[in-house]
Design a protein around this motif. Sequence first.
Motif, mmCIF file in Angstrom:
data_model
loop_
_atom_site.group_PDB
_atom_site.id
_atom_site.type_symbol
_atom_site.label_atom_id
_atom_site.label_comp_id
_atom_site.label_asym_id
_atom_site.label_seq_id
_atom_site.Cartn_x
_atom_site.Cartn_y
_atom_site.Cartn_z
ATOM 1 N N PRO B 34 14.607 55.690 29.749
ATOM 2 C CA PRO B 34 13.884 55.512 28.499
ATOM 3 C C PRO B 34 13.128 56.771 28.111
ATOM 4 C CG PRO B 34 12.787 54.365 30.294
ATOM 5 C CD PRO B 34 14.050 54.916 30.851
ATOM 6 N N ASP B 37 6.824 57.504 27.287
ATOM 7 C CA ASP B 37 5.874 56.644 26.610
ATOM 8 C C ASP B 37 4.912 57.498 25.781
ATOM 9 O OD1 ASP B 37 3.486 54.965 26.225
ATOM 10 O OD2 ASP B 37 4.678 53.543 27.398
ATOM 11 N N PRO B 38 4.687 57.120 24.515
ATOM 12 C CA PRO B 38 3.786 57.949 23.691
ATOM 13 C C PRO B 38 2.355 57.966 24.215
ATOM 14 C CG PRO B 38 4.431 55.931 22.553
ATOM 15 C CD PRO B 38 5.288 56.026 23.776
ATOM 16 N N ARG B 39 1.970 56.942 25.038
ATOM 17 C CA ARG B 39 0.599 56.926 25.546
ATOM 18 C C ARG B 39 0.386 57.970 26.621
ATOM 19 N NH1 ARG B 39 0.911 50.832 27.226
ATOM 20 N NH2 ARG B 39 2.999 51.616 27.580
ATOM 21 N N LEU B 40 1.477 58.413 27.244
ATOM 22 C CA LEU B 40 1.327 59.334 28.369
ATOM 23 C C LEU B 40 0.947 60.719 27.868
ATOM 24 C CD1 LEU B 40 1.651 59.847 31.389
ATOM 25 C CD2 LEU B 40 3.997 60.491 30.921
ATOM 26 N N PRO B 248 12.407 64.221 34.745
ATOM 27 C CA PRO B 248 11.561 65.337 34.354
ATOM 28 C C PRO B 248 11.312 66.268 35.544
ATOM 29 C CG PRO B 248 10.375 63.241 34.167
ATOM 30 C CD PRO B 248 11.780 62.923 34.507
ATOM 31 N N GLY B 439 -10.178 55.556 35.464
ATOM 32 C CA GLY B 439 -8.989 54.782 35.795
ATOM 33 C C GLY B 439 -8.010 55.514 36.677
ATOM 34 N N ARG B 440 -8.498 56.349 37.572
ATOM 35 C CA ARG B 440 -7.576 57.080 38.425
ATOM 36 C C ARG B 440 -7.774 56.723 39.894
ATOM 37 N NH1 ARG B 440 -3.514 59.710 35.803
ATOM 38 N NH2 ARG B 440 -3.311 60.986 37.643
#
Lengths: 264, 441
Positions: B34, B37-40, B248, B439-440
């Motif tokens: 896919p 993701d645009p959020r990444l 990637p 959030g990590r």
Amino acid sequence: MIHVSATPVLALRGVSKRFGAVQALTDVDLEIHAGEVVALVGDNGAGKSTLVKTISGVHPIDEGGIEWEGRPVRIGRPQDAQHLGVATVYQDLALCDNLDVVANLFLGNELRQVQVLDEIGMEKRAKELLHTLSIRIPSVRIPVASLSGGQRQVVAIARALIGDPKVVILDEPTAALGVEQTAQVLDLVERLRERGHGVILISHNMEDVRAVADRVAVLRLGRNNGVFSVRDTSHEEIIAAITGATDNAVTRRKARTLTKEDAR
Amino acid sequence: MSDLAKNSAQPQETATAVKDPADPAAGGSAAPIPAVDPRLLVREQGLKGYGTEFVRKIRGGELGSLPVVVGLIVIAIIFQAKNDSFLSASSLANIAVFTSGLGIMAVGIVFVLLLGEIDLSVGSVAGLGAAIWAVLSVNHGWSDWTAVLFAVVCGLVIGALHGVFFAKVGVPAFVVTLAGFLGWSGLQIWLMGSEGSINTPEGSIVENLTSHYFADKAVGYGVALVAVLAYAASLLWETRRRRAADLPSRPISEIVLRTAVVAVISFVVAYELNEPEGARGLPLALVLFLAVLVIADFVARRTTFGRKVFAVGGNAEAARRAGINVDLIRIAVFGISGMLAAFGGLFIASTAGGATKNLGSGNTLMLVIAAAVIGGTSLFGGRGKVWSALLGMLVLQSIQQGLNLLGMASEIQYMITGAVLLAAVVIDSVSRRTQKTAGRA
């Protein structure tokens, strides 16, 4: 439309389970076919979790039999269930926050050459799996800690599918989720059905059950209290089976409102 | 399947992430990989990309090795300003040699910390290892190799014993290893007998551990060259495989940059050890330490064993349900810690000129644990790198070496080391809290 195979993948025949002086399950029958979602409902203490644990090998059964694709089998340990092809997604998700999505998906089942991890192979398969399930996660290389509750839930479900199981058991998958995430998980359950998995869904939420389940198996006080086809059964009938009476708050209220409407 | 072929036939730039979101309809719904993701938040290309990603990581509390590297530079500047022999060849060789023994012990501690546990016995096990070697080889006339090997195996068995009490019996690791701390040091004193010290024989393996230098300059440069080439090759090989798998991968510019940094560091170190006045060449101790680091790093990051260690340290219950034998992992990790402690003990005996009754006592334990934590391995389990043993130990030894050159008393050294340790743990705790809010963690 759902195509139900003739022989159930998994069938419980007259299963009983005792804990000391408590008869947790008595003579319970349950059948799961491939490509079918069976909701397991019942009040607290009805024996849902115990039944699931007998299938996943946590508690071996005392009496009765389990059939896998038509032949009798014995499930005595969690490994037995895993080898047969039963995957369980527990309520507390059992993910490692510090590891990334790929590592969590393959935890305990790592692809490897001798003892060396095949990171590239795992990443590729993880992406393919998440894609076939239409799971959208920003990246498979970020720690699970940075995912939302719904994303973690779908990762936990996806993880159960790594070994390509035939039956997937989901224990309260939507209990802690918001509206959007619940919808995502329900979508995922439907996709599992489309891919031909048998799904056992435990839920207290009747809306979720009616949304995705094909059949509803009701347990009451450790016994079967009817198996209903969702499409041909009203909400009230299922509630009645769960509570064990046709006379309950819900039916009384229903009757009252109906009388009022008639009176008008 | 046809989609797979189509994707791999596309130009390779698509693998570098950034261009994918602009091209959503490319594979339709059936594309095997896919779009991103645009959020990444994806790193931009070029140097600016490194800058923005760096800032983002710092803001999110992912400090990594940054505090240590900054600390090392500050330490070097301060001491060099106070005493210009700090960066001299003999001083640097000294730091390298004294770093090795404690650093090897710190590698074992890193593994234990990854589990979220602690091993307080490493100092005593180091002393006992040295005592076992000395008694067997000097008093009982065992051959050098056998005695060294036996001492290291004893460390392994002792560590595994701690692990059994912790994993199988359920005694907290803190208490088990505290008992070991006392008990093994008692055994060490008993073994050393009345005289209290045994000198390392001339020309023995243990003496050579820290006194042997490769005087041939080719060795120093050769090791540096091999290290740089191996590093570059591993990066290139990984990138090629990732490209082949359509995942990637690192851009070539990043590989060049990373290789350049490693090359500069390696060759500056090799030059400093080889060329200046009074340089004695590459110390054997440093080579052994680096070998331990490379092997341990590989085990931690690339093997199933290492993955299981991280999993148990992150969430033991999840690891158990995933079918990992948690007890076995715990026993193995404590075994590694004991083995490396005994091996490090031989280095300490080598620098001290022999095994003694109180070798490994005093601040050895504190230095080793401090090194792992200062280097950036979390005390809370599941997060850390093997290389933190090297970085942390370099900080501590540099401070010690600098204070020695300034003629500072040992009580001052204790206070400064204590302050550095506290600072490191504060950084760990604060960055962990920041990571949680970002959030990590």
